[in-house]
Design a protein around this motif. Structure first.
Motif, PDB file in Angstrom:
ATOM      1  N   ILE A  97       0.858  -1.182   0.000  1.00  7.41           N
ATOM      2  CA  ILE A  97       0.000   0.000   0.000  1.00  7.41           C
ATOM      3  C   ILE A  97       0.897   1.235   0.000  1.00  7.41           C
ATOM      4  O   ILE A  97       1.997   1.215   0.557  1.00  7.41           O
ATOM      5  N   VAL A  98       0.430   2.307  -0.618  1.00  9.49           N
ATOM      6  CA  VAL A  98       1.163   3.572  -0.594  1.00  9.49           C
ATOM      7  C   VAL A  98       0.691   4.363   0.613  1.00  9.49           C
ATOM      8  O   VAL A  98      -0.504   4.669   0.745  1.00  9.49           O
ATOM      9  N   VAL A  99       1.619   4.698   1.508  1.00 10.75           N
ATOM     10  CA  VAL A  99       1.266   5.380   2.755  1.00 10.75           C
ATOM     11  C   VAL A  99       2.244   6.522   3.029  1.00 10.75           C
ATOM     12  O   VAL A  99       3.378   6.534   2.542  1.00 10.75           O
ATOM     13  N   SER A 100       1.786   7.467   3.840  1.00 11.04           N
ATOM     14  CA  SER A 100       2.689   8.460   4.415  1.00 11.04           C
ATOM     15  C   SER A 100       3.192   7.898   5.731  1.00 11.04           C
ATOM     16  O   SER A 100       2.403   7.557   6.623  1.00 11.04           O
ATOM     17  N   THR A 101       4.509   7.780   5.845  1.00  9.66           N
ATOM     18  CA  THR A 101       5.124   7.152   7.002  1.00  9.66           C
ATOM     19  C   THR A 101       6.548   7.674   7.140  1.00  9.66           C
ATOM     20  O   THR A 101       7.047   8.395   6.267  1.00  9.66           O
ATOM     21  N   LYS A 102       7.209   7.304   8.222  1.00 10.21           N
ATOM     22  CA  LYS A 102       8.579   7.764   8.425  1.00 10.21           C
ATOM     23  C   LYS A 102       9.478   7.198   7.328  1.00 10.21           C
ATOM     24  O   LYS A 102       9.384   6.018   6.979  1.00 10.21           O
ATOM     25  N   ASN A 103      10.343   8.038   6.804  1.00  9.01           N
ATOM     26  CA  ASN A 103      11.157   7.707   5.632  1.00  9.01           C
ATOM     27  C   ASN A 103      12.049   6.481   5.857  1.00  9.01           C
ATOM     28  O   ASN A 103      12.034   5.536   5.060  1.00  9.01           O
ATOM     29  N   ASN A 104      12.839   6.516   6.903  1.00  9.34           N
ATOM     30  CA  ASN A 104      13.738   5.395   7.218  1.00  9.34           C
ATOM     31  C   ASN A 104      14.597   4.976   6.027  1.00  9.34           C
ATOM     32  O   ASN A 104      14.872   3.790   5.816  1.00  9.34           O
ATOM     33  N   GLY A 105      15.012   5.954   5.221  1.00  7.70           N
ATOM     34  CA  GLY A 105      15.957   5.683   4.142  1.00  7.70           C
ATOM     35  C   GLY A 105      15.349   5.298   2.813  1.00  7.70           C
ATOM     36  O   GLY A 105      16.080   5.116   1.831  1.00  7.70           O
ATOM     37  N   ALA A 106      14.045   5.175   2.718  1.00 12.23           N
ATOM     38  CA  ALA A 106      13.427   4.773   1.449  1.00 12.23           C
ATOM     39  C   ALA A 106      13.673   5.807   0.358  1.00 12.23           C
ATOM     40  O   ALA A 106      13.831   5.465  -0.816  1.00 12.23           O
ATOM     41  N   VAL A 107      13.676   7.080   0.747  1.00 10.17           N
ATOM     42  CA  VAL A 107      13.956   8.183  -0.183  1.00 10.17           C
ATOM     43  C   VAL A 107      15.207   8.888   0.337  1.00 10.17           C
ATOM     44  O   VAL A 107      15.114   9.768   1.201  1.00 10.17           O
ATOM     45  N   PRO A 108      16.377   8.535  -0.155  1.00 12.15           N
ATOM     46  CA  PRO A 108      17.624   9.046   0.431  1.00 12.15           C
ATOM     47  C   PRO A 108      17.832  10.547   0.255  1.00 12.15           C
ATOM     48  O   PRO A 108      18.721  11.115   0.897  1.00 12.15           O
ATOM     49  N   ASP A 109      17.010  11.195  -0.569  1.00 13.09           N
ATOM     50  CA  ASP A 109      17.142  12.643  -0.763  1.00 13.09           C
ATOM     51  C   ASP A 109      16.560  13.444   0.398  1.00 13.09           C
ATOM     52  O   ASP A 109      16.703  14.669   0.432  1.00 13.09           O
ATOM     53  N   LEU A 110      15.894  12.764   1.345  1.00 16.23           N
ATOM     54  CA  LEU A 110      15.321  13.425   2.510  1.00 16.23           C
ATOM     55  C   LEU A 110      15.812  12.736   3.783  1.00 16.23           C
ATOM     56  O   LEU A 110      16.178  11.554   3.760  1.00 16.23           O
TER      57      LEU A 110
END
Length: 460
Positions: free
Chosen positions: A335-348
């Motif tokens: 599922i697509v969710v808003s959640t803590k990044n934890n490295g999934a998007v390294p630009d943030l």
């Protein structure tokens, strides 16, 4: 949560027109999510709608094979006691507040939109303090519960819950990814299970890539198909085409809301035409809402009416039901969710909230790593996240200077005196729902700031 006693679900903003879709989703999943009771919560101003939609919800369950009781209350704390899941779908200030968010920027020739630009920031200013109050009640009354949020702006609200509420058992949801994964396979003559999706970005500001079941990237093939047919947009976004060359260069598909950024001139022109003729989207939705609630009053109606699809948030509720079922039954559904990044998007940063594809189970979200974004999209993403963080900080602290920084950094709010006028008028217009800015608003009123748009000025 004790599975032997069944599940208690609380919906805050229960008088919403979306609630029948929520009930439909729970009924469909009852065998994997055995609900014991559902509490629908609203405020005094929403009491009539709560009673109408509550009766409708009970009829839906009565027409099903399952014995589930709907409870209605204006007492949030009564409802939250021992809840397993809390869903939030409220709108502080109701639809009249949205009308102000749209019309005041439009009056000055800028985009007025529910979750983007000036209006989106003020929706956050109103919503963040309320969600944090809800979290404090949850800490006391249902400390093991999960909070499933789709009160907009969903990403910023979810960020506030984690960053300032210190509550990690939360996920934010949006219908836009759902609609993309429903529409795009059809455009290719395929089924959803024939495609692999990866989303990354922020709520209402994400991109996605598509692969076939052999792992081959077919994003450009999907782009071609979308330019030939249905773009899969929610009802609230005008269909101005993207520039195909731009999408091919990034090899990603932007969400529908990117039109406000990539085609701002054309979207503004369309928005101002509505403003000067049929009214803004919020004014149009008020009519749709009125029609829906007339339908809901029908004592023979026991299923979600087709007219609900006219609302821009269609499928929000179904996404919420699947997320809850996935947590409860440890389904590990993607599922697509808003959640803590934890490295999934390294630009943030790792500790900020992003909207990404994740596997949802008993421990929450396990994000799918997306990797670095291309140069242009990375720049957009980092700018938008800084704007979000400033907006949330202003919502929590009530600091005028921080709010001004957020305004100036938002690409849909052209900086200068006009932006300040818009911001000041929105403060005054929303006085009733911005107690954290009380001193600022008193100062602005003493300086003679008033709302210029006649419709917005006349709304309570």
């Amino acid at each position: 949560m004790a599975k032997t006693k069944g599940v208690k679900i609380v919906t805050i903003g229960g008088g919403s027109s979306y609630t029948p879709e929520l009930m439909e989703g729970f009924i469909k999943r009852y065998e994997e999510l055995p609900i014991r009771e559902i509490w629908l919560v609203d405020i005094e101003a929403g009491k009539e709608k709560l009673e109408i939609v509550g009766a409708m919800a009970q009829r839906q369950w009565d027409a099903s094979p399952y014995d589930v009781k709907i409870h209605l209350t204006l007492d949030r704390r009564e409802a939250l006691k021992d809840a397993d899941f809390v869903t939030t779908q409220f709108r502080v200030g109701l639809l009249n507040a949205r009308v102000k968010d749209e019309r005041i920027p439009n009056y000055y020739g800028m985009i007025g939109q529910e979750t983007n630009g000036a209006g989106g920031m003020f929706k956050a200013f109103r919503t963040v303090p309320v969600i944090l109050e809800i979290v404090e009640d949850m800490k006391e009354l249902c400390p093991e519960a999960w909070l499933i949020n789709f009160a907009n702006p969903s990403g910023m609200v979810t960020e506030a819950v984690i960053r300032y509420g210190k509550w990690d058992r939360v996920m934010g949801l949006c219908n836009v990814p759902v609609m993309a994964t429903m529409t795009e396979p059809k455009a290719l003559g395929l089924e959803r299970e024939d495609l692999i999706y990866k989303f990354a970005g922020l709520n209402h500001f994400h991109w996605h890539k598509v692969a076939d079941t052999k792992g081959n990237d077919i994003t450009k093939k999907v782009i071609d198909a979308l330019f030939e047919g249905d773009a899969g947009l929610p009802k609230n976004i005008h269909d101005i085409p993207f520039y195909k060359d731009q999408l091919e260069q990034m090899n990603m598909i932007p969400c529908g809301y990117h039109r406000y950024y990539y085609r701002e001139e054309e979207m503004l022109k369309h928005g101002l035409e509505d403003y000067n003729t049929i009214g803004t989207r919020a004014q149009q939705v008020k009519q749709t809402e009125a029609e829906l609630f007339e339908l809901y009053k029908d004592p023979n109606l026991d299923h979600k009416p087709e007219q609900l699809q006219k609302r821009g948030g269609a499928y929000y509720s179904d996404a919420a039901c699947e997320t809850i079922a996935s947590i409860y039954s440890n389904k590990e559904t993607q599922i697509v969710v808003s959640t803590k990044n934890n490295g999934a998007v390294p630009d943030l940063p790792a500790d900020c909230v992003v909207e990404v594809t994740a596997y949802i189970g008993a421990q929450g979200a396990r994000n799918v790593a997306f990797g670095e974004l291309p140069t242009a999209e990375k720049g957009w993403l980092q700018m938008m996240k800084s704007m979000e963080l400033l907006t949330i900080e202003a919502a929590v602290t009530g600091d005028y200077g921080t709010a001004l920084q957020a305004f100036i950094s938002n690409p849909l709010v052209r900086s200068g005196d006009t932006a300040v006028k818009i911001m000041n008028e929105l403060f005054v217009a929303h006085k009733k729902h911005l107690p954290q800015f009380a001193e600022t608003i008193a100062r602005l009123e003493a300086e003679g700031v008033t709302v210029q748009d006649e419709v917005a000025r006349d709304l309570d």
